[in-house]
Design a protein around this motif. Structure first.
Motif, PDB file in Angstrom:
ATOM      1  N   TYR A  22       0.826  -1.208   0.000  1.00 33.84           N
ATOM      2  CA  TYR A  22       0.000   0.000   0.000  1.00 33.84           C
ATOM      3  C   TYR A  22       0.861   1.260   0.000  1.00 33.84           C
ATOM      4  N   ALA A  23       2.047   1.185   0.594  1.00 37.72           N
ATOM      5  CA  ALA A  23       2.926   2.355   0.665  1.00 37.72           C
ATOM      6  C   ALA A  23       3.335   2.853  -0.715  1.00 37.72           C
ATOM      7  N   TYR A  93      20.558   0.317   5.066  1.00 43.32           N
ATOM      8  CA  TYR A  93      19.691   0.984   4.095  1.00 43.32           C
ATOM      9  C   TYR A  93      19.651   2.492   4.272  1.00 43.32           C
ATOM     10  N   ILE A  94      19.791   2.972   5.502  1.00 40.03           N
ATOM     11  CA  ILE A  94      19.730   4.424   5.718  1.00 40.03           C
ATOM     12  C   ILE A  94      21.123   5.021   5.879  1.00 40.03           C
ATOM     13  N   MET A 275      12.037  -5.388   5.430  1.00 33.16           N
ATOM     14  CA  MET A 275      12.826  -4.172   5.252  1.00 33.16           C
ATOM     15  C   MET A 275      13.462  -4.151   3.868  1.00 33.16           C
ATOM     16  N   ALA A 276      13.996  -5.286   3.458  1.00 32.69           N
ATOM     17  CA  ALA A 276      14.596  -5.384   2.129  1.00 32.69           C
ATOM     18  C   ALA A 276      13.531  -5.214   1.044  1.00 32.69           C
ATOM     19  N   ARG A 282      10.117   0.807  -2.752  1.00 33.33           N
ATOM     20  CA  ARG A 282      10.180   2.270  -2.732  1.00 33.33           C
ATOM     21  C   ARG A 282      11.172   2.812  -3.758  1.00 33.33           C
ATOM     22  N   ASN A 283      12.259   2.107  -3.937  1.00 35.61           N
ATOM     23  CA  ASN A 283      13.288   2.591  -4.863  1.00 35.61           C
ATOM     24  C   ASN A 283      12.946   2.310  -6.324  1.00 35.61           C
ATOM     25  N   ASN A 284      12.220   1.237  -6.572  1.00 35.81           N
ATOM     26  CA  ASN A 284      11.952   0.836  -7.956  1.00 35.81           C
ATOM     27  C   ASN A 284      10.512   1.074  -8.400  1.00 35.81           C
TER      28      ASN A 284
END
Length: 352
Positions: A22-23, A93-94, A275-276, A282-284
């Motif tokens: 959903y994000a 990741y951050i 998390m992965a 989000r990136n793709n």
């Protein structure tokens, strides 16, 4: 209760799968439908999980502390270990430096900044219930009910104070879910009474009523922070009755036995993998996720994949040092029993 326990952990994994889809697809009709469905069953998801956990902890309440180390040292070990694994993944990741990660870790543990707040809650609940075990059960339950009914002020307290320790805090959930653990610890006979009165009609009526409430609540965000204790209790009653009816059949009974004994690995392994997955989505922002048919099956496939990966890891680590991913070392949880008393002397329990 195996069927309830096993089904609960699968619902939790499905919920997280939906949230991450959903994000990146908030405008999709199917994605929004999944999200709304999860909001409808939110009063069931964690409350029934905690109720079953309380039922399983009942026998340990009367034992001395030294005979309860699996629920104290053991739970603390699992919480710290898997939180460390998760925040290592987060740091990658951050791009958090090792020094920052180490300095932030105690604060994150204190307020339950990760999905492992469930393990933290179980530790806190057990300690609280055991410390208060000499109190009348109804007083402990009344306090827990009051904390749940004060959900909105508790949420405000969490925002005002606990998030100053770390940006993400699960203390609202930890405080308000105590009541369900207490119900499991002290009122197993009431839960059994509900199960004994199970019928398909009663399950259908209760589910219809609480679903109607959930649909209304989903459309009224101004009420999201208000308590939904009565609805949770109704959902739990429906879940307990449904499980009681289903275990009469061999398939659901075997399903419950299998997954009920493996809730821990399923629960803990999901978060680093999610998390992965979240980072990838989000990136793709893959175009295939915009297809309604894909949105229908995506959370189910992700849930299946996460559960499969968790159970595979659990299986291949049971005969080597990897088993300590899922259990504390024996030296930490060895439950020391009192030595036999010399002849003619009375043995004094450490519980006194």
């Amino acid at each position: 209760m195996d069927l309830v326990k096993g089904s609960s952990v699968l619902i939790v994994v499905l919920f997280h799968s939906v949230i991450h889809m959903y994000a990146v697809t908030p405008d999709g009709a199917v994605s929004s439908g999944w999200h709304s469905f999860m909001n409808v069953i939110e009063p069931l998801r964690m409350p029934i999980f905690f109720m079953v956990s309380g039922m399983l902890a009942t026998s340990a309440m009367g034992r001395p502390w030294r005979l309860s180390r699996r629920r104290t040292y053991g739970m603390a070990y699992l919480y710290i270990l898997w939180s460390a694994i998760f925040f290592i993944v987060v740091a990658l990741y951050i791009h958090e430096t090792p020094v920052e990660a180490v300095l932030n870790f105690p604060r994150r543990l204190l307020v339950g900044s990760s999905g492992y707040w469930y393990l933290y809650a179980l530790l806190l609940y057990f300690v609280v219930a055991k410390l208060l075990r000499r109190w009348p059960a109804w007083i402990i339950l009344a306090i827990a009910i009051a904390l749940n009914l004060l959900r909105a002020p508790v949420a405000q307290w969490n925002r005002d104070f606990m998030t100053s320790i770390d940006v993400v805090s699960a203390m609202t959930s930890i405080v308000t879910n105590l009541v369900f653990y207490i119900l499991g610890v002290y009122y197993k006979e009431v839960i059994a009474w509900v199960a004994d009165r199970a019928s398909w009609l009663r399950v259908a009526v209760v589910v219809a009523l609480v679903s109607a409430y959930g649909i209304w609540r989903n459309s009224a965000p101004e009420y999201w922070e208000m308590t939904y204790l009565p609805i949770s209790l109704a959902w739990i009653a429906a879940g307990v009755m449904l499980a009681h009816l289903l275990v009469e059949y061999n398939g659901p009974r075997r399903f419950g036995t299998f997954f009920g004994a493996r809730t821990l690995p399923i629960f803990v392994v999901q978060f680093p993998l999610l998390m992965a997955l979240s980072s990838y989505l989000r990136n793709n922002r893959p175009e295939y996720l915009q297809i309604p048919a894909v949105q229908v099956v995506f959370p189910i496939l992700v849930t299946f994949g996460l559960v499969f990966a968790a159970l595979l890891l659990y299986r291949i680590t049971q005969k080597n040092l990897g088993k300590y991913l899922f259990e504390a070392p024996r030296w930490a949880i060895r439950e020391h029993r009192a030595s036999p008393s010399p002849s003619g002397e009375k043995e004094v329990s450490s519980a006194t």
